[in-house]
Design a protein around this motif. Structure first.
Motif, PDB file in Angstrom:
ATOM      1  N   UNK A 106      -8.746 160.671  44.786  1.00 44.76           N
ATOM      2  CA  UNK A 106      -7.250 160.382  44.827  1.00 44.76           C
ATOM      3  C   UNK A 106      -7.548 159.878  46.317  1.00 44.76           C
ATOM      4  N   UNK A 107      -7.660 160.294  47.427  1.00 49.03           N
ATOM      5  CA  UNK A 107      -7.696 160.138  48.502  1.00 49.03           C
ATOM      6  C   UNK A 107      -8.197 158.374  49.403  1.00 49.03           C
ATOM      7  N   UNK A 108      -8.907 158.443  48.604  1.00 46.64           N
ATOM      8  CA  UNK A 108      -9.896 157.286  48.758  1.00 46.64           C
ATOM      9  C   UNK A 108      -9.521 155.924  48.043  1.00 46.64           C
ATOM     10  N   UNK A 109      -8.947 156.766  46.495  1.00 44.90           N
ATOM     11  CA  UNK A 109      -8.742 155.181  46.084  1.00 44.90           C
ATOM     12  C   UNK A 109      -7.168 154.869  46.780  1.00 44.90           C
ATOM     13  N   UNK A 110      -6.026 155.992  46.598  1.00 46.18           N
ATOM     14  CA  UNK A 110      -4.653 155.692  46.888  1.00 46.18           C
ATOM     15  C   UNK A 110      -5.566 154.559  48.211  1.00 46.18           C
ATOM     16  N   UNK A 111      -5.911 155.146  49.367  1.00 46.79           N
ATOM     17  CA  UNK A 111      -5.880 154.421  50.982  1.00 46.79           C
ATOM     18  C   UNK A 111      -6.928 152.862  50.538  1.00 46.79           C
ATOM     19  N   UNK A 137     -26.151 166.935  41.111  1.00 42.25           N
ATOM     20  CA  UNK A 137     -24.386 167.012  42.197  1.00 42.25           C
ATOM     21  C   UNK A 137     -24.014 168.393  41.794  1.00 42.25           C
ATOM     22  N   UNK A 138     -24.759 168.477  43.585  1.00 41.33           N
ATOM     23  CA  UNK A 138     -24.817 170.038  43.600  1.00 41.33           C
ATOM     24  C   UNK A 138     -23.099 170.640  44.815  1.00 41.33           C
ATOM     25  N   UNK A 139     -22.676 171.144  45.679  1.00 39.16           N
ATOM     26  CA  UNK A 139     -21.539 171.146  46.001  1.00 39.16           C
ATOM     27  C   UNK A 139     -22.133 171.188  47.042  1.00 39.16           C
ATOM     28  N   UNK A 140     -23.303 170.569  47.971  1.00 36.56           N
ATOM     29  CA  UNK A 140     -23.469 170.198  49.690  1.00 36.56           C
ATOM     30  C   UNK A 140     -23.842 168.935  49.075  1.00 36.56           C
ATOM     31  N   UNK A 141     -23.597 168.200  48.128  1.00 31.69           N
ATOM     32  CA  UNK A 141     -24.068 166.670  47.951  1.00 31.69           C
ATOM     33  C   UNK A 141     -23.231 166.356  47.136  1.00 31.69           C
ATOM     34  N   UNK A 142     -21.924 166.184  46.777  1.00 35.43           N
ATOM     35  CA  UNK A 142     -21.006 165.996  45.509  1.00 35.43           C
ATOM     36  C   UNK A 142     -20.429 164.869  46.388  1.00 35.43           C
ATOM     37  N   UNK A 143     -19.629 165.166  47.289  1.00 37.17           N
ATOM     38  CA  UNK A 143     -18.728 164.185  48.518  1.00 37.17           C
ATOM     39  C   UNK A 143     -19.291 162.794  48.720  1.00 37.17           C
ATOM     40  N   UNK A 144     -20.980 162.735  49.327  1.00 33.71           N
ATOM     41  CA  UNK A 144     -21.493 162.183  49.440  1.00 33.71           C
ATOM     42  C   UNK A 144     -22.635 160.866  48.511  1.00 33.71           C
ATOM     43  N   UNK A 145     -22.559 161.854  47.386  1.00 33.58           N
ATOM     44  CA  UNK A 145     -22.222 160.793  45.941  1.00 33.58           C
ATOM     45  C   UNK A 145     -21.242 160.574  45.180  1.00 33.58           C
ATOM     46  N   UNK A 146     -20.592 160.863  45.379  1.00 27.98           N
ATOM     47  CA  UNK A 146     -18.953 160.259  44.951  1.00 27.98           C
ATOM     48  C   UNK A 146     -18.568 158.374  46.037  1.00 27.98           C
ATOM     49  N   UNK A 147     -19.057 159.085  47.085  1.00 23.39           N
ATOM     50  CA  UNK A 147     -18.698 158.057  47.865  1.00 23.39           C
ATOM     51  C   UNK A 147     -19.080 156.822  48.288  1.00 23.39           C
ATOM     52  N   UNK A 167     -13.458 152.145  54.878  1.00 18.81           N
ATOM     53  CA  UNK A 167     -13.682 153.424  55.029  1.00 18.81           C
ATOM     54  C   UNK A 167     -13.855 154.596  55.694  1.00 18.81           C
ATOM     55  N   UNK A 168     -14.344 153.427  57.229  1.00 17.24           N
ATOM     56  CA  UNK A 168     -14.587 154.159  58.350  1.00 17.24           C
ATOM     57  C   UNK A 168     -13.229 154.940  58.342  1.00 17.24           C
ATOM     58  N   UNK A 169     -12.197 153.834  58.246  1.00 16.86           N
ATOM     59  CA  UNK A 169     -10.881 153.959  58.883  1.00 16.86           C
ATOM     60  C   UNK A 169     -10.241 155.118  57.855  1.00 16.86           C
ATOM     61  N   UNK A 170     -10.836 155.584  57.133  1.00 15.77           N
ATOM     62  CA  UNK A 170     -10.104 156.870  56.023  1.00 15.77           C
ATOM     63  C   UNK A 170     -10.480 157.741  56.172  1.00 15.77           C
ATOM     64  N   UNK A 171     -12.140 157.603  56.020  1.00 16.47           N
ATOM     65  CA  UNK A 171     -13.575 158.438  56.813  1.00 16.47           C
ATOM     66  C   UNK A 171     -13.170 158.907  58.420  1.00 16.47           C
ATOM     67  N   UNK A 172     -12.570 159.474  58.929  1.00 20.57           N
ATOM     68  CA  UNK A 172     -12.555 158.699  60.524  1.00 20.57           C
ATOM     69  C   UNK A 172     -14.242 159.425  61.508  1.00 20.57           C
ATOM     70  N   UNK A 173     -14.945 160.045  60.808  1.00 17.10           N
ATOM     71  CA  UNK A 173     -15.619 160.791  61.394  1.00 17.10           C
ATOM     72  C   UNK A 173     -17.150 160.161  60.913  1.00 17.10           C
ATOM     73  N   UNK A 174     -17.275 159.651  59.845  1.00 12.83           N
ATOM     74  CA  UNK A 174     -18.473 159.002  59.441  1.00 12.83           C
ATOM     75  C   UNK A 174     -18.457 157.494  60.661  1.00 12.83           C
TER      76      UNK A 174
END
Length: 271
Positions: A106-111, A137-147, A167-174
């Motif tokens: 939801x955060x990615x879609x809103x931003x 898709x496992x707990x350590x990979x689900x975020x990057x797969x969804x991204x 997207x780097x403005x949304x996820x500022x550390x990537x």
């Protein structure tokens, strides 16, 4: 008298339990002869909030019902973290709940101001990746797969694509380089098959509606107004006329409509 009292006590307790059940379970509006209720979600214009809920539910069940833990380094958040926060040692063992997945998507879609159709295409690409690359898709990979799936869906589906730097403005550390590499490898694992026919899109939409019913995700409904009824009638007449023209041109009834472009002289939509 004792039997009568016991029967009355039984029916009184049964009525009380039924009333408590009605209080805890929200009543669902049903159409009648006098009032027809319609929700605002259709195949062409799905409801954004509930579509994201259903898509994240599907992702949640993919994680929970997996039978193995096949992964790739490009999707492992322990190797390519999305934030500078310290990653817990047991992050690959604790499955995320549905709310956590929903908040992330939801955060990615809103931003990025993405549409509900983009959410459905995201799920198509995600499941296609799991099949083509033979990974889970496992707990350590689900975020990057969804991204990665959102990256491709936003560029393929939306007319105004969101750049990786956005997207780097949304996820500022990537970094942008990491986003580019994620997108490149995601495309290669899909074998550059990013085409989504209309039949596949419609199947996913109705499967998500079924998933919503099974998990008590209700779509907002409103009574059918006169204006909306006229609009639906006009759209139905326009589509019926287009199909009649196809039959006149000698096209068979069972001809696939996936790659068909219908030329219409006019589209009469009442406003």
């Amino acid at each position: 008298m004792q039997r009568s009292k016991s029967d009355m006590r039984y029916f009184r307790e049964k009525r009380r339990s039924q009333s408590n059940l009605l209080e805890t379970r929200p009543l669902k509006k049903s159409s009648s002869c006098s009032t027809i209720f319609l929700d605002d979600s259709t195949v062409s214009q799905p409801n954004l909030k509930n579509t994201i809920k259903c898509v994240t539910l599907a992702i949640y069940y993919h994680i929970r019902n997996r039978t193995s833990n096949r992964t790739l380094d490009i999707f492992d958040e322990r190797i390519h973290p999305l934030s500078k926060d310290k990653i817990q040692d047991d992050c690959d063992q604790k499955d995320p709940d549905h709310r956590t997945i929903y908040r992330f998507v939801r955060t990615l879609f809103n931003a990025a101001q993405l549409t509900a159709e983009c959410a459905i295409i995201t799920l198509v690409y995600l499941e296609r990746l799991l099949t083509y690359a033979e990974i889970d898709i496992v707990p350590s990979t689900w975020k990057r797969i969804v991204l990665g799936a959102i990256l491709l869906a936003s560029k393929v589906w939306d007319d105004q694509a969101v750049w990786n730097v956005d997207y780097c403005q949304i996820l500022k550390d990537i970094s942008v380089e990491d986003m580019n590499e994620l997108e490149r490898q995601f495309l290669e694992m899909l074998q550059f098959n990013i085409n989504v026919p209309a039949s596949v899109y419609a199947k996913y939409y109705f499967d998500l509606r079924s998933l919503a019913d099974q998990n008590d995700v209700s779509f907002p409904t409103e009574p059918l107004s006169k204006e909306r009824a006229q609009k639906l009638e006009a759209m139905s007449l326009a589509m019926s006329g287009a199909l009649v023209d196809l039959h006149r041109n000698g096209m068979r009834k069972w001809y696939s409509l996936d790659n068909l472009t219908v030329l219409r002289k006019s589209a009469a939509i009442l406003s």
